[in-house]
Motif scaffolding. Structure first.
Motif, PDB file in Angstrom:
ATOM      1  N   THR A 191     -56.073 -17.869  16.770  1.00  0.00           N
ATOM      2  CA  THR A 191     -56.082 -18.906  15.740  1.00  0.00           C
ATOM      3  C   THR A 191     -56.575 -18.373  14.402  1.00  0.00           C
ATOM      4  N   LEU A 248     -55.786 -24.116  15.145  1.00  0.00           N
ATOM      5  CA  LEU A 248     -54.361 -24.084  15.464  1.00  0.00           C
ATOM      6  C   LEU A 248     -53.692 -22.967  14.685  1.00  0.00           C
ATOM      7  N   HIS A 256     -53.937 -22.469  20.125  1.00  0.00           N
ATOM      8  CA  HIS A 256     -54.979 -23.448  19.857  1.00  0.00           C
ATOM      9  C   HIS A 256     -56.320 -22.926  20.359  1.00  0.00           C
TER      10      HIS A 256
END
Length: 762
Positions: free
Chosen positions: A154, A442, A495
């Motif tokens: 991420t 994310l 994620h």
């Protein structure tokens, strides 16, 4: 024998003692340590989440190593970081230019091809490396290193399913000064280092760093009856300019030039008891000695093992040269309650791989491979700095990476690929209350790989055809043996969700994250079957951690994790007959064949019983097994071995400071080791009773050093470091075995090594 079966009782006692100590410290604040002694603990700042934070406040499994720690522990290369970090295995990828095979928690990539992405990411001054070549650095002029374990996609790079090694080199001091160091070590090692800093007005500084490192081979070549000179031969130059363009804008420009003309050692480990192409099965001791038997373990690895791996039998040494020029530009803009960062990287490298005998006293499988690699990347980060409960990191990432290679003369091919990847990412942290914080990250990635390969006839005609094609694009008169042009496209959402609970003596957290490693086509494929695309693999990681600081004198961290490894990419290498090549050649099949379950525990602790003495310990425990492994419709999960995944890794260390009339002396020690682990083989056909030995034995190493610093009358500093690595064991050990189907080979690593470094600084 597995190391876990002979784990010393005192090691188990230390683990128990650390748990007890942390509990007692939580309840009673360790009143045995005075407030004066407590000042010995220095806060460790890391940038694991792209902002500067205390390591005890970061809900990520991260180990931080300072320049002083690297120097005292004599950690000369990236591969040596595995000594100090739990569940981390690193070794020299001897078949790639300055290559690194990196495994964190059993997730790794252990090959040379740049068509495949690394499982462990490496960043250097903020720039993510797109492959595992060029990252096994000689650690010179380093400020700090962070080793992050678990998926970090991420915030970092693209494919970081295992973790990230984040290397930061020192910035210009903006003052006139210099550091000079001379290293005199065994094997006629000469290590000359110089770093000079210049001020440029009041708003800028320039740093010039130069290194010249040479060393003779630590193994005696019995076949050629000599010790190869200048076996390690590296020159590097770096220029770094940092300037404040305005009060709010800082630019950091870095130019690197590295010329590595080093060689590598090899040992043939092909079994004489199994019908390999290069072995007849007749013992070498039985006259007449078959010529092929001279290419097998009995004429190489077996003899070397009897000499504690201090001898090699290569007819022709292996050369793996690496030349690169790198440009990095970091721009930082202070926007008040935000910081905007721009990170630009450009790399242009050339590799030349030459190997003929693979550790044998006769030629086996001649390979000459020329590889060019170019990488351009651009990253933007926007970091907030609010006093309130909400903070975030937002970013954009772009990567363009291209390689071309020509290989021959047994397997003649040219191949190449252009990779384009773009991503947007962000991570938001919110303080729900004074005790609770939630973080959500994310990343959306799109990428495209444009791949080609052309396979030619073997030996002389193929070399001519391959050369003509590379220069002019000419098709051979007889056509190609195999030709592929294919575009592989993929997109993925990563994620990470973290919930953390803060309390007076520390912090606890739980997280779930995922990571991916994209698919493609294997660069040295040879026919339509081996050139079939392989798909993306994925890891889902569940993690819980406890960060305790029960007193100013004790830090105790524990991390537990579980990971589901899905659609695991397996590269299966066989002899050439399987894919229509000559028997002495090889084929590599790429399969999304396996599912793996991984779980483990990591303990890290630092304790300061006095102002002069500090103790540290790291222990990693890993349990990794195949749940399924489908190879051609056959489930081999009960016999397949996950490579580079030892069950236990550990390090127990100390630093003791002594003030002397003429200066300060620091005595340092580290007792580290790891359980046995497996190399790579075709498990479907591997013969555990008669095949080559591809299990790396467990080992322990005791490293000691003494560092003395003194100050001259005019304020300049002199330092002397005397060190010994693995002082109890002479010779070497096997670091990386590989069964290539037609033959098998292994890269050895040196054990005991002594040296001295003398430095002068003003």
């Amino acid at each position: 024998m597995q190391f876990t079966k002979k784990l010393p009782n005192y090691l188990a006692g230390i683990v128990t003692g650390l748990f007890v100590l942390s509990f007692v410290g939580t309840q009673y604040d360790l009143s045995i340590v005075s407030k004066a002694q407590a000042q010995a603990t220095d806060e460790i700042i890391v940038t694991a989440r792209k902002r500067s934070e205390s390591i005890q406040d970061v809900p990520v499994a991260v180990s931080a190593l300072s320049a002083a720690q690297l120097e005292k522990g004599n950690i000369p290369m990236t591969q040596d970081l595995g000594k100090l970090t739990p569940n981390v295995v690193l070794h020299d990828m001897a078949y790639a230019g300055a290559g690194l095979s990196a495994s964190i928690r059993g997730l790794n990539y252990d090959d040379t091809e740049k068509s495949n992405d690394p499982a462990v990411g490496v960043t250097i001054d903020g720039v993510f490396a797109a492959n595992n070549g060029g990252v096994n650095l000689d650690l010179f002029d380093v400020e700090s290193i962070e080793v992050l374990r678990g998926p970090q996609g991420t915030l970092y790079g693209r494919n970081t399913i295992g973790g990230v090694i984040n290397i930061k080199r020192s910035k210009p001091t903006r003052e006139l000064g210099a550091k000079f160091q001379v290293g005199v070590e065994e094997d006629n090692t000469q290590d000359l280092q110089a770093v000079v800093n210049f001020p440029i007005g009041d708003r800028a500084g320039l740093k010039v760093a130069v290194r010249d490192l040479t060393a003779d081979n630590w193994m005696y070549n019995v076949t050629n009856q000599r010790t190869d000179k200048d076996f390690k031969d590296v020159q590097s130059h770096s220029i770094r300019l940092e300037a404040d363009i305005t009060d709010n804008i800082t630019i950091d420009l870095i130019y690197d030039d590295i010329d590595d003309q080093s060689q590598r050692n090899n040992l043939a480990i092909t079994s004489n008891t199994q019908p390999f192409t290069f072995c007849t099965g007749i013992p070498v001791a039985t006259p007449p000695i078959p010529a092929d038997a001279l290419k097998c373990a009995s004429a190489s690895a077996d003899l070397s093992r009897a000499n504690d791996y201090s001898t090699t039998y290569d007819l022709i040494p292996q050369f793996m040269t690496y030349e690169t020029e790198n440009l990095t530009m970091n721009l930082e803009i202070d926007l008040g309650n935000h910081t905007l960062k721009s990170i630009t990287g450009d790399q242009d490298s050339e590799e030349l791989f030459t190997i003929v005998s693979w550790g044998s006293p006769t030629p086996v499988f001649p390979v000459t491979r020329e590889i060019s690699f170019d990488q351009t990347s651009q990253e933007f980060q926007l970091l907030s700095d609010y006093d309130g409960p909400l903070n975030y990191v937002l970013g954009y990432y772009y990567l363009d990476a291209t390689f071309d290679q020509k290989s021959g003369p047994v397997q003649n091919f040219v191949s190449g690929q252009e990779l384009e990847a773009t991503a947007i990412f962000g991570e938001v942290s919110y303080d729900i209350s004074d005790e609770w914080t939630a973080t959500l990250g994310l990343r959306y990635t799109e990428e495209e790989k444009d791949f080609f390969v052309r396979n030619f006839a073997p030996l002389a005609q193929g070399v001519a055809d391959a050369t003509a094609f590379q220069r002019t694009g000419a098709t051979p008169a007889g056509g190609f043996r195999n030709a592929v042009d294919q575009i592989y496209e993929d997109d993925y959402i990563q994620h990470r969700f973290i919930i953390e609970r803060n309390f007076d003596t520390g912090m606890a957290y739980a997280s779930i994250s995922n990571g991916f490693r994209s698919g493609g086509i294997f660069a040295r494929c040879t026919d339509p079957v081996t050139c079939a695309p392989f798909g993306t693999e994925e890891v889902i990681n569940y993690e819980a951690g406890l960060r305790l600081e029960p007193s100013d004198a004790l830090v105790f961290n524990v991390t537990a994790f579980m990971a589901d490894y899905k659609d695991k990419q397996e590269q299966v290498t066989t002899n050439g007959l399987v894919c229509g090549n000559p028997a002495e050649a090889t084929c590599t099949f790429s399969l999304n064949a396996a599912e793996v379950s991984i779980s483990g525990l990591e303990l890290e602790s630092r304790y300061y019983p006095s102002e002069s003495l500090s103790l540290n310990a790291t222990i990693g425990i890993l349990d990794a097994d195949y749940d399924s492994y489908d190879d051609g419709g056959v489930d081999i999960s009960d016999i397949a071995k996950l490579r580079m995944a030892p069950e236990v890794t550990f390090n127990l260390g100390f630093d003791y400071d002594v003030s002397l009339p003429g200066g300060d002396l620091t005595l340092s020690g580290s007792f580290n080791g790891r359980d046995s682990y497996w190399g790579q083989a075709n498990w479907k056909t591997f013969n555990f009773a008669q095949g080559p030995n591809i299990e790396v034995d467990s080992y322990e190493s005791l490293d000691l050093s003494a560092s003395f610093r003194t100050e001259t009358s005019n304020g300049n500093q002199i330092k002397v470091i005397i060190f010994g690595n693995d002082i109890l064991e002479e010779g070497g050990r096997i670091a990386r075995p590989f069964d290539a189907g037609a033959f098998a080979f292994a890269a050895p690593a040196k054990r005991q090594h002594f040296g001295m470094k003398i430095g002068y600084e003003f």
